[in-house]
Write an enzyme that holds these catalytic residues in place. Sequence first.
Site, mmCIF file in Angstrom:
data_model
loop_
_atom_site.group_PDB
_atom_site.id
_atom_site.type_symbol
_atom_site.label_atom_id
_atom_site.label_comp_id
_atom_site.label_asym_id
_atom_site.label_seq_id
_atom_site.Cartn_x
_atom_site.Cartn_y
_atom_site.Cartn_z
ATOM 1 N N GLY A 105 4.217 -2.598 7.671
ATOM 2 C CA GLY A 105 3.190 -1.565 7.542
ATOM 3 C C GLY A 105 1.785 -2.145 7.494
ATOM 4 N N ARG A 168 8.031 -2.131 13.050
ATOM 5 C CA ARG A 168 9.200 -2.393 12.206
ATOM 6 C C ARG A 168 10.397 -2.561 13.145
ATOM 7 N NH1 ARG A 168 7.611 -1.520 6.988
ATOM 8 N NH2 ARG A 168 6.075 0.110 6.615
ATOM 9 N N ASP A 224 2.160 -2.598 -1.324
ATOM 10 C CA ASP A 224 2.863 -2.209 -2.552
ATOM 11 C C ASP A 224 2.781 -3.263 -3.658
ATOM 12 O OD1 ASP A 224 3.543 0.049 -1.212
ATOM 13 O OD2 ASP A 224 5.640 -0.486 -0.892
ATOM 14 N N MET A 380 -4.338 6.895 3.987
ATOM 15 C CA MET A 380 -5.781 6.603 3.891
ATOM 16 C C MET A 380 -6.052 5.349 3.074
ATOM 17 S SD MET A 380 -7.435 10.305 3.444
ATOM 18 C CE MET A 380 -9.069 9.637 3.317
ATOM 19 N N ILE A 381 -5.174 5.094 2.076
ATOM 20 C CA ILE A 381 -5.474 3.939 1.209
ATOM 21 C C ILE A 381 -5.058 2.623 1.849
ATOM 22 C CG2 ILE A 381 -5.357 5.323 -0.908
ATOM 23 C CD1 ILE A 381 -2.759 3.777 -1.571
#
Length: 511
Positions: A105, A168, A224, A380-381
């Site tokens: 990602g 991916r 993450d 968006m983040i």
Amino acid sequence: MDSASSNPSSDVKLVNGANGAVLEDVPHVTDWLPDLPTYANPLKHNPAYVAVKQYFVDEDAMVAKDIVVTLKTPGEGIHFRRAGPREQIYFKADEVRACIVTCGGLCPGLNTVIREIVCGLWTQYGVRDILGIEAGYKGFYSRNTRPLNPKVVNDIHKRGGTILGTSRGGSDINKIVSSIVDRGINQVYIIGGDGTQKGVNAIYEEIRKRGVKVAVAGIPKTIDNDIAVIDKSFGFDSAVEEAQRAIDAAHTEAESAENGVGLVKLMGRYTGYIAMYATLASRDVDCCLIPEVPFYLEGKGGLYSFVEKRLRENGHLVLVVAEGAGQELMAQSFKETGGLDASGNKLLMDVGQWLCSKLKDHFTEKKEIINLKYIDPTYMIRAIRSNASDNVYCTLLAHSAIHGAMAGYTGFTVGPVNNRHAYIPIHRVTEKQRHVNITDRMWARLLSSTNQPDFLKYDKVMDAKRKKEAASTPAESPPASIGTVGGEHTATPENGIPRGVGLSGVTENLG
Ligand SMILES: Nc1ncnc2c1ncn2[C@@H]1O[C@H](COP(=O)(O)OP(=O)(O)OP(=O)(O)O)[C@@H](O)[C@H]1O
Ligand SMILES: O=P(O)(O)OC[C@H]1O[C@](O)(CO)[C@@H](O)[C@@H]1O
Ligand SMILES: [Mg+2]
């Protein structure tokens, strides 16, 4: 270091030093090509670096995995090789053909890492042959390469995303290594998360099997922050900062409405780091729900009674939920789970939408009105450009990676361990995911700032709920995913995290 030993069962390179110190080393191209020549590092004559005192890293410099020690055991334990330039290198500039690939990602800072690998190789080592691999691992065998130089990458750090594209799935290791060898590539820089790093290891092993002189460096990436051992992953700070904007909006909306509830969903597939840090930074959040802390809705200590209480007391509240939270609870409602993505990661059910409808239904049933505004800034983040501190961090990562590859190290991942960059054996970052440790001080700080329920009675409450349901329906065996009988865990919950992992998972370095 007084003795060296290799561990044949796990292929971990261990070197025993004084006072119980152990170096967990990374592979080197001379492990299978022992007679390679070495060259003086050109940085010795680089005007920018020539004045740096002790610029070259000593061969036996190490970084301690754990830095909190006792008087009885100083120096003991696992260490990693310190990252940085070596006096002797194993590649001449005109011999290097390097490539860079980004996988998994998006994450703020990907372009900065690409830029700094290109510029670092170019200006520090005089390398002129650098290729971009497009669209992730599959690009090795499905796309043409793209030449990269300082001009091409000059201002890419001001943009989010990755100029090379990412994907991916599609990591056929044999095809990737054949493409590397056929193209004459001898340095491979791979930027990606835990899945990608498993690929780095597989590529390194195949290269070693084929006996060729190729260095493979992994640069860990994940929004993450779930990569073990390293202090923090790049882009995380930028993402937390961006999340503040969503929380601010939710707070403004909630505060301005009668019985206003602002709900913000943030990324975090298996771990609630973004949600936890965004909550701690904001101070406007009343309750933060993360995958490591299974929550429940009904009854004493449940989410509904907390929301009711806060609305009574303050007239509004803000909830933050990590996307991986509540998956088990939803699976029970829907009696189904999501599928898998192309890399085999579990696709999550939308906890934000689900919580919205649950809260609305609950208050409608109670004949009370709430004004709920749901904000989902998920992509968006992570699609933004990196902030200033992440840009500097990305530069250090890129430089550590090129110094390692030029020095002949391979099959490693690079990153800060207790604030010092190190070459870390890949198994260290792939065998365990990092989770919020809910018995650590950081989670306690959050609880003391929000005063939210701790949901510690989860198992008891869910057990009672199941018993009640079983009594009211004809006998039927419970779904395997539910997994607890009398408080004992019998199967892996739907969020993929063994329940209570936060209790014994990778420990925080954060005091
Ligand atoms: N065990 C593995 N061996 C080889 N390649 C793998 C392995 N696991 C994943 N990959 C490959 O790594 C790439 C990225 O994996 P994935 O989509 O899981 O993202 P990631 O690197 O974990 O990043 P993130 O989860 O932060 O987005 C994919 O191309 C995937 O096929
Ligand atoms: O929708 P995509 O791009 O597959 O990625 C979503 C996932 O990727 C991550 O951002 C990790 O890279 C997770 O937080 C999220 O669940
Ligand atoms: Mg991953």
